[in-house]
Design an enzyme around this catalytic site. Structure first.
Site, PDB file in Angstrom:
ATOM      1  N   CYS A 149      -0.949  -0.715  -0.117  1.00  0.00           N
ATOM      2  CA  CYS A 149      -0.419  -0.359   1.434  1.00  0.00           C
ATOM      3  C   CYS A 149       0.724  -1.378   1.724  1.00  0.00           C
ATOM      4  O   CYS A 149       1.602  -1.223   1.183  1.00  0.00           O
ATOM      5  CB  CYS A 149      -1.606  -0.808   2.525  1.00  0.00           C
ATOM      6  SG  CYS A 149      -1.244   0.315   3.981  1.00  0.00           S
ATOM      7  N   GLU A 155      -9.225   1.767  -2.603  1.00  0.00           N
ATOM      8  CA  GLU A 155     -10.533   1.273  -2.405  1.00  0.00           C
ATOM      9  C   GLU A 155     -11.160   2.134  -1.344  1.00  0.00           C
ATOM     10  O   GLU A 155     -12.515   2.218  -1.274  1.00  0.00           O
ATOM     11  CB  GLU A 155     -10.608  -0.247  -1.834  1.00  0.00           C
ATOM     12  CG  GLU A 155     -10.137  -0.139  -0.433  1.00  0.00           C
ATOM     13  CD  GLU A 155      -8.607  -0.329  -0.236  1.00  0.00           C
ATOM     14  OE1 GLU A 155      -8.117  -0.682   0.789  1.00  0.00           O
ATOM     15  OE2 GLU A 155      -7.923  -0.100  -1.069  1.00  0.00           O
ATOM     16  N   HIS A 185      -4.769   3.733  -0.171  1.00  0.00           N
ATOM     17  CA  HIS A 185      -5.822   2.662  -0.600  1.00  0.00           C
ATOM     18  C   HIS A 185      -6.846   3.303  -1.636  1.00  0.00           C
ATOM     19  O   HIS A 185      -7.461   3.847  -1.297  1.00  0.00           O
ATOM     20  CB  HIS A 185      -6.440   2.571   0.786  1.00  0.00           C
ATOM     21  CG  HIS A 185      -5.906   1.761   2.028  1.00  0.00           C
ATOM     22  ND1 HIS A 185      -5.947   0.546   1.934  1.00  0.00           N
ATOM     23  CD2 HIS A 185      -5.049   2.150   2.935  1.00  0.00           C
ATOM     24  CE1 HIS A 185      -5.299  -0.066   3.118  1.00  0.00           C
ATOM     25  NE2 HIS A 185      -4.661   1.054   3.623  1.00  0.00           N
TER      26      HIS A 185
END
Length: 212
Positions: free
Chosen positions: A83, A195, A193
């Site tokens: 990011c 994750e 992202h």
């Protein structure tokens, strides 16, 4: 089998524990740290980022992180930016008319996405990865989770430079084409992202960890 060690840079950025958990699930031994020796010696370093470009750069400078990141890159030690951690690797960011200097690892400027679309760009979107991408190997046409209002919308890498392996650039689109990921030797970064991107994000993290 020993898990690769991954240091997640702790410079005060919020919402990073999900990245640590995802990296551990993906097969790494990850920890949130700002210890210099750990940052330098870990098999991989992750630079997360949430918030404004200039604020993230100031926070990184406050703990001398750009120097440690630069030393890792110079020594071909893997680094992954996520990011705003992706954005600060470019030359500069311009937010609300104010320019801030980035790390300058890659040419390019982080600028506002077009205002004729919903901003921030928040949610799931597809990406267009090049055939030579190792990061997206085995992933196919999956979607990834984005949360951002700014992005690098042009790639101005000097194509006349003689490099063994040119950078692999992955694009996405929200009002305009923008860079969703870069793979450049030891330095890798994603605007989205991983994750927070479900199975596709987990596979991507496993692919990156597999290079450590």
């Amino acid at each position: 089998m020993t898990r690769p060690s991954v240091a997640v840079l702790d410079y005060g950025s919020g919402n990073v524990h999900s990245a640590v958990r995802a990296l551990n699930r993906a097969g790494a031994a990850a920890q949130l740290t700002r210890d210099t020796q750990t940052l330098l010696n870990a098999d991989g370093l992750v630079v997360p980022g949430v918030g404004a470009f200039s604020a993230v750069m100031e926070a990184l400078k406050a703990i001398d992180a750009p120097r440690w990141i630069g030393r890792r890159v110079a020594g071909s030690r893997p680094v992954l930016g996520i990011c705003v951690g992706h954005q600060i690797l470019f030359e500069r960011g311009v937010e609300h008319g104010v320019a801030a200097e980035g790390m300058g690892e890659w040419p390019g400027e982080v600028t506002a996405l077009p205002r004729d679309v919903v901003v921030p760009h928040m949610g799931w979107n597809t990406v267009d990865a090049p055939a030579q991408s190792a990061l997206f190997e085995g992933i196919g046409q999956e979607r990834f989770y984005f949360v951002h209002s700014y992005a690098v919308q042009t790639w101005d890498f000097d194509q006349t430079l003689e490099v063994m392996r040119p950078p692999a650039i992955t694009w996405s689109h929200h009002g305009a084409d923008f860079i969703a990921a870069v793979e450049n030797g030891p330095l890798t970064a994603t605007q989205f992202h991983p994750e927070k991107s479900g199975d596709a994000g987990m596979q991507l993290l496993q692919n990156w960890i597999g290079t450590l």
